[in-house]
Design a protein around this motif. Sequence first.
Motif, PDB file in Angstrom:
ATOM      1  N   ASP A  15      -2.092   1.531   3.346  1.00 26.89           N
ATOM      2  CA  ASP A  15      -3.403   0.940   2.237  1.00 26.89           C
ATOM      3  C   ASP A  15      -4.642   1.831   2.524  1.00 26.89           C
ATOM      4  O   ASP A  15      -4.857   3.253   2.908  1.00 26.89           O
ATOM      5  N   SER A  16      -6.022   1.771   2.564  1.00 24.95           N
ATOM      6  CA  SER A  16      -7.027   1.282   3.076  1.00 24.95           C
ATOM      7  C   SER A  16      -7.369   2.608   3.967  1.00 24.95           C
ATOM      8  O   SER A  16      -7.996   3.476   4.251  1.00 24.95           O
ATOM      9  N   TYR A  17      -6.931   2.322   4.946  1.00 28.58           N
ATOM     10  CA  TYR A  17      -6.219   2.488   6.645  1.00 28.58           C
ATOM     11  C   TYR A  17      -6.483   4.095   6.102  1.00 28.58           C
ATOM     12  O   TYR A  17      -6.782   4.963   6.692  1.00 28.58           O
TER      13      TYR A  17
ATOM     14  N   VAL B 132      -5.783   5.831   3.483  1.00 28.49           N
ATOM     15  CA  VAL B 132      -6.773   6.453   3.011  1.00 28.49           C
ATOM     16  C   VAL B 132      -7.900   6.987   3.343  1.00 28.49           C
ATOM     17  O   VAL B 132      -8.757   8.001   2.796  1.00 28.49           O
TER      18      VAL B 132
ATOM     19  N   GLN C  47     -10.937   5.142   4.443  1.00 28.09           N
ATOM     20  CA  GLN C  47     -12.338   4.151   4.093  1.00 28.09           C
ATOM     21  C   GLN C  47     -13.000   3.653   5.001  1.00 28.09           C
ATOM     22  O   GLN C  47     -12.400   3.330   6.069  1.00 28.09           O
TER      23      GLN C  47
ATOM     24  N   ARG D 162     -10.247  10.843   8.771  1.00 29.87           N
ATOM     25  CA  ARG D 162      -9.353   9.816   8.402  1.00 29.87           C
ATOM     26  C   ARG D 162      -7.723   9.932   9.977  1.00 29.87           C
ATOM     27  O   ARG D 162      -7.288  11.884   9.984  1.00 29.87           O
TER      28      ARG D 162
ATOM     29  N   GLN E  98      -2.747   3.886  -1.491  1.00 25.79           N
ATOM     30  CA  GLN E  98      -3.866   3.619  -2.262  1.00 25.79           C
ATOM     31  C   GLN E  98      -3.977   2.192  -1.130  1.00 25.79           C
ATOM     32  O   GLN E  98      -3.916   1.546  -0.822  1.00 25.79           O
ATOM     33  N   GLY E  99      -5.503   1.898  -1.211  1.00 20.27           N
ATOM     34  CA  GLY E  99      -6.584   1.083  -0.808  1.00 20.27           C
ATOM     35  C   GLY E  99      -5.862  -0.645  -1.247  1.00 20.27           C
ATOM     36  O   GLY E  99      -5.777  -0.044  -2.623  1.00 20.27           O
ATOM     37  N   GLY E 100      -5.795  -1.386  -0.720  1.00 17.08           N
ATOM     38  CA  GLY E 100      -5.997  -2.967  -1.203  1.00 17.08           C
ATOM     39  C   GLY E 100      -4.032  -2.892  -1.006  1.00 17.08           C
ATOM     40  O   GLY E 100      -3.675  -3.799  -2.533  1.00 17.08           O
TER      41      GLY E 100
ATOM     42  N   LYS F 107      -2.458   0.513  -9.494  1.00 16.68           N
ATOM     43  CA  LYS F 107      -2.444   0.896  -7.951  1.00 16.68           C
ATOM     44  C   LYS F 107      -0.988   0.216  -7.404  1.00 16.68           C
ATOM     45  O   LYS F 107      -0.474  -0.358  -7.982  1.00 16.68           O
TER      46      LYS F 107
ATOM     47  N   ASN G 160      -2.384  -6.276   4.381  1.00 13.97           N
ATOM     48  CA  ASN G 160      -2.810  -6.926   3.367  1.00 13.97           C
ATOM     49  C   ASN G 160      -1.641  -7.625   2.688  1.00 13.97           C
ATOM     50  O   ASN G 160      -1.432  -8.194   1.916  1.00 13.97           O
TER      51      ASN G 160
ATOM     52  N   HIS H 291     -12.770  -2.558   7.872  1.00 14.29           N
ATOM     53  CA  HIS H 291     -11.742  -1.125   7.979  1.00 14.29           C
ATOM     54  C   HIS H 291     -12.794  -1.026   9.585  1.00 14.29           C
ATOM     55  O   HIS H 291     -13.001  -1.536  10.037  1.00 14.29           O
TER      56      HIS H 291
END
Length: 260
Positions: free
Chosen positions: A86-88, A90, A92, A100, A118-120, A132, A157, A242
Amino acid sequence: MKRWLMSGGIVAGVVVAFAVAIVVGMIAGAGGIAVGDGVVQAQPSGAGRVPTPAPTGTPTPTPSPTPTPTPPKKKAKPPVALFVGDSYTVGQGASSSAKRWSTLVADEMGWTELNVAQGGTGYVSRSVKIPKLSYGEQLRAAPKKGVQVVVIAGGQNDFPELREDPERVFSTVARAFELAHQRFPDAEIVAVGPSTPWDIGLEARALDSAVRAAAEKQEATYVSLLDPDVVPDRFVHSDGIHVTDKGYAAIAHRVISQIS
């Protein structure tokens, strides 16, 4: 008369002796004497000795062949590590993608990073409005060639989904790791459990347990980010969701310590 005969005998003896001397001299000087139709050769002085061989020159050494240089071996390509998340994953909230946690881990392990996160998203969560993909869909969309490590991380998520239909979430987690094993049968699989910037609640514990069980079933390496909590308040980003560079560095350190 007797005296003459005696004298004549003496003279005759002298003549005979002289004649013999002449013949011997002829033999010695001519080196041979005719006998019948052939010639008998007189043996030279030292006959019968083994002749001494003539000295030879110093033999020229044969030059050693020049060894053919061995071409340098080609360096093996680093393993390709596929990161799903997820976004972690990624990154973000990080100051750059180099900060990262997935990139920090790949650099430390000597991997080539292939990050499709991919985030979310999550094991169940995905976006309908924008393209996504859930974790299973990310695995299907990723190229198979050259992938030697598969890292599946996150899941926070899915906390809302977990409250509504936990059985669906648990079965989806299990299928994701089955798919990873089927699609990448020769790859090492690493499961990184969920993390949370908030207090660790029942949802986080339940999902973490589901990820651990699915990983063990597929003989994957499991990494917990909850025991102990890798995201204390001081590492939470100003967005409240984040983490900062220090937070990503802490996640990377935890992962590296478990897989090295």
